[in-house]
Scaffold this motif. Structure first.
Motif, PDB file in Angstrom:
ATOM      1  N   PHE A 287     -70.401 -71.463  -2.251  1.00  0.00           N
ATOM      2  CA  PHE A 287     -70.053 -70.906  -0.931  1.00  0.00           C
ATOM      3  C   PHE A 287     -69.839 -69.412  -1.100  1.00  0.00           C
ATOM      4  O   PHE A 287     -68.823 -68.989  -1.658  1.00  0.00           O
ATOM      5  N   VAL A 288     -70.793 -68.645  -0.661  1.00  0.00           N
ATOM      6  CA  VAL A 288     -70.775 -67.234  -1.010  1.00  0.00           C
ATOM      7  C   VAL A 288     -70.884 -66.350   0.234  1.00  0.00           C
ATOM      8  O   VAL A 288     -71.647 -66.652   1.153  1.00  0.00           O
ATOM      9  N   THR A 289     -70.108 -65.274   0.252  1.00  0.00           N
ATOM     10  CA  THR A 289     -70.198 -64.296   1.334  1.00  0.00           C
ATOM     11  C   THR A 289     -70.716 -62.986   0.759  1.00  0.00           C
ATOM     12  O   THR A 289     -70.065 -62.394  -0.096  1.00  0.00           O
ATOM     13  N   LYS A 290     -71.886 -62.590   1.198  1.00  0.00           N
ATOM     14  CA  LYS A 290     -72.470 -61.342   0.719  1.00  0.00           C
ATOM     15  C   LYS A 290     -72.794 -60.481   1.925  1.00  0.00           C
ATOM     16  O   LYS A 290     -73.484 -60.933   2.839  1.00  0.00           O
ATOM     17  N   ARG A 291     -72.288 -59.257   1.896  1.00  0.00           N
ATOM     18  CA  ARG A 291     -72.541 -58.416   3.056  1.00  0.00           C
ATOM     19  C   ARG A 291     -72.572 -56.957   2.640  1.00  0.00           C
ATOM     20  O   ARG A 291     -71.814 -56.545   1.767  1.00  0.00           O
ATOM     21  N   GLY A 292     -73.466 -56.224   3.248  1.00  0.00           N
ATOM     22  CA  GLY A 292     -73.538 -54.803   2.956  1.00  0.00           C
ATOM     23  C   GLY A 292     -73.418 -54.008   4.248  1.00  0.00           C
ATOM     24  O   GLY A 292     -73.882 -54.446   5.314  1.00  0.00           O
TER      25      GLY A 292
ATOM     26  N   THR B 117     -75.599 -75.041  -1.247  1.00  0.00           N
ATOM     27  CA  THR B 117     -75.631 -73.588  -1.100  1.00  0.00           C
ATOM     28  C   THR B 117     -75.311 -73.232   0.340  1.00  0.00           C
ATOM     29  O   THR B 117     -75.889 -73.809   1.273  1.00  0.00           O
ATOM     30  N   TRP B 118     -74.385 -72.307   0.484  1.00  0.00           N
ATOM     31  CA  TRP B 118     -73.919 -71.871   1.819  1.00  0.00           C
ATOM     32  C   TRP B 118     -73.798 -70.373   1.689  1.00  0.00           C
ATOM     33  O   TRP B 118     -72.858 -69.872   1.105  1.00  0.00           O
ATOM     34  N   LYS B 119     -74.787 -69.654   2.148  1.00  0.00           N
ATOM     35  CA  LYS B 119     -74.871 -68.255   1.742  1.00  0.00           C
ATOM     36  C   LYS B 119     -75.773 -67.462   2.685  1.00  0.00           C
ATOM     37  O   LYS B 119     -76.897 -67.870   2.945  1.00  0.00           O
TER      38      LYS B 119
ATOM     39  N   ASN C  75     -84.516 -83.126  -5.386  1.00  0.00           N
ATOM     40  CA  ASN C  75     -83.584 -84.250  -5.540  1.00  0.00           C
ATOM     41  C   ASN C  75     -82.621 -84.309  -4.345  1.00  0.00           C
ATOM     42  O   ASN C  75     -83.091 -84.398  -3.222  1.00  0.00           O
ATOM     43  N   TYR C  76     -81.279 -84.198  -4.588  1.00  0.00           N
ATOM     44  CA  TYR C  76     -80.344 -84.293  -3.460  1.00  0.00           C
ATOM     45  C   TYR C  76     -79.683 -82.960  -3.137  1.00  0.00           C
ATOM     46  O   TYR C  76     -78.604 -82.919  -2.537  1.00  0.00           O
ATOM     47  N   GLN C  77     -80.310 -81.874  -3.532  1.00  0.00           N
ATOM     48  CA  GLN C  77     -79.728 -80.559  -3.241  1.00  0.00           C
ATOM     49  C   GLN C  77     -79.723 -80.284  -1.733  1.00  0.00           C
ATOM     50  O   GLN C  77     -80.604 -80.752  -1.004  1.00  0.00           O
ATOM     51  N   GLN C  78     -78.733 -79.498  -1.305  1.00  0.00           N
ATOM     52  CA  GLN C  78     -78.682 -79.070   0.092  1.00  0.00           C
ATOM     53  C   GLN C  78     -78.473 -77.565   0.142  1.00  0.00           C
ATOM     54  O   GLN C  78     -77.555 -77.053  -0.494  1.00  0.00           O
ATOM     55  N   ALA C  79     -79.320 -76.899   0.881  1.00  0.00           N
ATOM     56  CA  ALA C  79     -79.166 -75.449   1.023  1.00  0.00           C
ATOM     57  C   ALA C  79     -79.134 -75.092   2.494  1.00  0.00           C
ATOM     58  O   ALA C  79     -79.965 -75.554   3.275  1.00  0.00           O
ATOM     59  N   ASP C  80     -78.132 -74.316   2.870  1.00  0.00           N
ATOM     60  CA  ASP C  80     -78.060 -73.767   4.227  1.00  0.00           C
ATOM     61  C   ASP C  80     -77.914 -72.271   3.995  1.00  0.00           C
ATOM     62  O   ASP C  80     -76.851 -71.785   3.634  1.00  0.00           O
ATOM     63  N   THR C  81     -79.009 -71.554   4.107  1.00  0.00           N
ATOM     64  CA  THR C  81     -78.976 -70.148   3.739  1.00  0.00           C
ATOM     65  C   THR C  81     -79.861 -69.322   4.666  1.00  0.00           C
ATOM     66  O   THR C  81     -80.758 -69.861   5.318  1.00  0.00           O
ATOM     67  N   GLY C  82     -79.565 -68.046   4.721  1.00  0.00           N
ATOM     68  CA  GLY C  82     -80.313 -67.165   5.604  1.00  0.00           C
ATOM     69  C   GLY C  82     -79.657 -65.801   5.592  1.00  0.00           C
ATOM     70  O   GLY C  82     -79.067 -65.405   4.580  1.00  0.00           O
ATOM     71  N   THR C  83     -79.677 -65.121   6.718  1.00  0.00           N
ATOM     72  CA  THR C  83     -79.126 -63.774   6.720  1.00  0.00           C
ATOM     73  C   THR C  83     -78.617 -63.408   8.109  1.00  0.00           C
ATOM     74  O   THR C  83     -78.913 -64.108   9.095  1.00  0.00           O
ATOM     75  N   LYS C  84     -77.863 -62.311   8.152  1.00  0.00           N
ATOM     76  CA  LYS C  84     -77.502 -61.727   9.448  1.00  0.00           C
ATOM     77  C   LYS C  84     -77.893 -60.254   9.418  1.00  0.00           C
ATOM     78  O   LYS C  84     -77.597 -59.571   8.446  1.00  0.00           O
TER      79      LYS C  84
END
Lengths: 252, 481
Positions: free
Chosen positions: B286-291, B312-314, B337-346
């Motif tokens: 669970f990651v917060t990345k912002r510039g 993944t939540w990023k 396999n059973y991985q889950q990714a919810d990722t993108g950008t703002k």
């Protein structure tokens, strides 16, 4: 002792439709064979079954290639054993350059043969010499596999892959179809450059002029209804040119 | 040529080759989270009072927050009292020189292919290595210092450059931002600090290599990068973790500030342990990345290759405040396999003439779920701002899912937003064609997928591109046939 390639009573279907119905054919090393026949007679099916296309189900018979049971092998094992198909409509692979694709393919085959992988410099050298023979520019080699190629360019690329991979059994599925006169000449170049005592060709075509002038086969086979109904030499092409397949329908 | 060094066969012969554990004695905080634990961490790091207060304020706020569940990820509840929030290898409290670093740790990074030995290091890459909660080694510091560049662990930065840290910490991602960012603000252990002074072009790639080792330990690193006027830096981040049956929590923050005419390139190859083929274990990421593009003509580019983690939540984001500033997001997310990714950008456009580009490539295989979630917001002042987004999904097999959720909000009629999306499958014809040429089914898939991701892979620095291409092959192992 069976022939180099021995096809015996081969039957195969796609879905529920039986297409090959007990086809037999003996082929020797270094020979050029032409397969002719009306649409739906099983020419393309035979080619794809030999390559192992999972779309087709073999329902009977056997194929021995260089003394091995060909039908027991996977698609890539057959390819590494020397079977190559020049496709009528080669598929696009976006983002992968022709150069990268051929290098991967060549090295996969070298690994299968127990050889070390070819380094980049040697590979590029090998590729460039052959590309020149088929009038393929360096720019074309950087384009993604078959993406945006004209019909003629696709055929040249299939020929180039054949020349780079140096298989010993080449199947050319309607290489001349849909091409203009000049492009047809280029399509035949693969056979002309690569023919020799160590290499066998299956050429499928309806174009007798192309076969006579470009391919110059040793043997001609007529397929009707999923079987080989006549074996002979170039005289069979002459007969088809004059009378079509009518006599062979009766024999089927 | 990136592909020259790649041997797909080598790559697919191992599943997760970073799954080993290093035996080092470590010092841990008591399990669970409380004001005492936070004071323990702060004391361990000899922090000034303002930072201890910052942590405690965050912790008190966190207690009022609820874990967010809007992402398309499903998981068992996380027991926040069953986690160690601080773990440090005993020998590695504050090594001054590389010679002082525990040889066991050096061996670990050697095994991971991370060049800590400066003489053996790849030309042009300086590395900060973070092991569990602390930075164990930072290379090339003296050389960078000659140019006035600060490249060190954030704990050291707190001691050596307290004014800079105090001014910028939490200025882009405030502790109130979200649940996981708030947790990080309370317990962050270490991470990297970078300051590029005015007019300096950083002469080498800067890189942080994160490694989780200890069991039942969360990793909460915090990275702060400041690029002053007219400067440039390219920064790389890599991550791995041992193979364990339990899920481990990783909640990081990356904050970047980009001033006038400065440029920052931030690249990530995320390869945390993804869990086994039945979905057991793996990292919760669970990651917060912002510039913040604060100055005019500021430019920030995020490139990520996400292959690891069970979850993944990023959403690496750009706040385009400076006029004519530019944001970019290039992403490859692979789930198997059973991985889950919810990722993108703002992309938040505030300034005039701001531009942004989004290219997202999602690849789903096995039983995995892969979601692109994006927001493009054009503020009132975003005169003539432009965005272009392209989101492509590739499906392998029939049991996985791909979802694209782009959100676009515009408050300025002169701003333009463009979005293109495609979904495709690897066709039987493509596989047959490749295999007919001699490639195995797995090599074929890996080649086709690498072709699909090419636009993004090309954005990575060379050394990472090779690693990333290999990873594509490894993470898709078992996805066909």
């Amino acid at each position: 002792m069976s022939a180099w390639l021995e096809i015996k009573d081969l039957s195969a279907k796609v879905g529920e439709k039986e297409i090959l119905k007990g086809l037999s054919l003996s082929v020797g090393k270094g020979e050029i064979h032409v397969l002719m026949g009306p649409n739906g007679s099983g020419k393309s099916t035979l080619s794809n079954v030999l390559c192992g296309d999972p779309m087709y189900e073999v329902t009977g018979g056997s194929v021995t290639f260089k003394g091995k049971d060909l039908l027991a092998e996977s698609i890539e094992e057959r390819a590494c054993d020397g079977i190559f198909m020049a496709f009528q409509r080669p598929v696009e692979i976006p983002g992968v350059t022709m150069t990268t694709f051929m290098k991967y393919a060549l090295n996969a085959r070298r690994r299968a043969a127990g050889l070390s992988e070819m380094d980049a410099v040697s590979f590029i050298k090998r590729l460039k010499i052959r590309a020149k023979a088929f009038d393929i520019s360096e720019e074309m080699l950087k384009r993604p596999v078959n993406v945006g190629f004209s019909g003629g360019e696709k055929k040249r690329m299939e020929n180039l892959q054949m020349a780079v991979l140096e298989p010993d059994f080449c199947i050319l599925d309607e290489m001349d179809a849909g091409l203009d006169v000049d492009a047809v000449k280029v399509a035949g170049a693969g056979v002309q450059i690569m023919r020799g005592p160590e290499r066998t060709f299956f050429v499928i075509s309806h174009n007798i002029g192309f076969l006579r002038e470009q391919i110059k086969p040793d043997f001609v086979h007529i397929l009707v209804g999923g079987r080989v109904v006549a074996n002979g030499g170039t005289e069979l092409m002459d007969e088809v040119e004059k009378n079509g397949f009518s006599r062979f329908y009766k024999e089927a | 040529m990136a592909e020259e060094k790649l041997s797909v066969r080598d790559a697919v012969s191992d599943t997760y080759k970073y799954g080993f554990t290093t035996n080092v004695a470590s010092e841990t905080a008591p399990k669970g989270l409380s004001e005492d634990v936070i004071r323990f961490i702060s004391a361990k790091k000899n922090e000034p009072d303002w930072l201890t207060e910052f942590r405690l304020k965050a912790y008190r706020h966190w207690l009022t927050m609820a874990e967010p569940h809007w992402g398309m990820i499903a998981y068992d509840p996380i027991d926040y009292q069953d986690i160690y929030y601080y773990s440090a290898p005993k020998t590695a409290t504050a090594p001054k020189k590389l010679e002082d670093v525990d040889p066991e740790l050096l061996k670990t990074y050697d095994k991971l292919g991370v060049p800590l030995q400066e003489r053996a290091a790849l030309a042009g890459v300086a590395v900060d290595a973070v092991f569990d909660s602390v930075s164990v080694a930072t290379t090339f510091r003296e050389k960078l210092a000659e140019k006035g560049i600060v490249f060190c662990s954030i704990s050291e930065a707190v001691q050596l450059h307290p004014d800079l840290v105090r001014r910028f910490l939490g200025s882009v991602v405030p502790y109130t931002d979200n649940f996981f960012a708030c947790l990080n603000a309370a317990v962050f252990s270490d991470g990297t600090f970078v300051y590029i002074p005015k007019g300096v072009r950083c002469p080498m790639e800067l890189s942080t290599y994160f490694r989780i080792n200890a069991q039942k330990t969360g990793q909460f690193e915090r990275t702060l990068i400041i690029a002053d006027d007219d400067s440039y830096v390219s920064y790389l981040e890599g991550c791995t973790a041992p193979q364990r049956d339990e899920n481990q929590l990783h909640a990081a923050i990356v904050e970047i500030v980009v001033m006038n005419n400065a440029e920052v390139k931030y690249s990530t190859v995320q390869n945390w342990y993804p869990g086994d083929k039945n979905g057991k274990g793996g990292i919760y990421n669970f990651v917060t990345k912002r510039g913040l593009c604060k100055g005019v003509n500021a430019k920030l580019s995020w490139t990520q290759v996400e292959t690891g983690s069970a979850l993944t939540w990023k959403y690496p984001s750009c706040v385009l405040a400076g006029d004519n500033s530019r944001g970019e997001f290039y992403s490859v997310a692979i789930t198997n396999n059973y991985q889950q990714a919810d990722t993108g950008t703002k992309m938040i456009h505030l300034g005039r003439g701001t531009t942004s580009t989004i290219v997202s490539k999602g690849i789903s295989a096995g039983h995995s779920q892969n979601t692109y979630r994006g927001l493009v917001r054009m503020g009132k002042g975003a005169e003539n701002a432009r965005n272009f987004s392209q989101c492509d999904s590739l499906l392998i097999g029939g049991s996985c899912g791909a979802h694209t959720l782009p959100n676009m909000v515009s408050a300025n009629p002169t701003a333009s937003v463009e979005h293109e999306a495609t979904t495709s499958k690897i066709s039987d014809e493509q596989l047959y064609y490749c295999r007919q040429r001699g490639l195995s089914a797995e090599e074929s898939v890996s080649l086709i997928v690498n072709g699909f991701c090419k636009d993004v892979m090309q954005k990575l620095p060379m050394e990472f591109a090779i690693e990333a291409t290999r990873l594509v092959a490894v993470s898709l192992e078992g996805s066909v046939g």
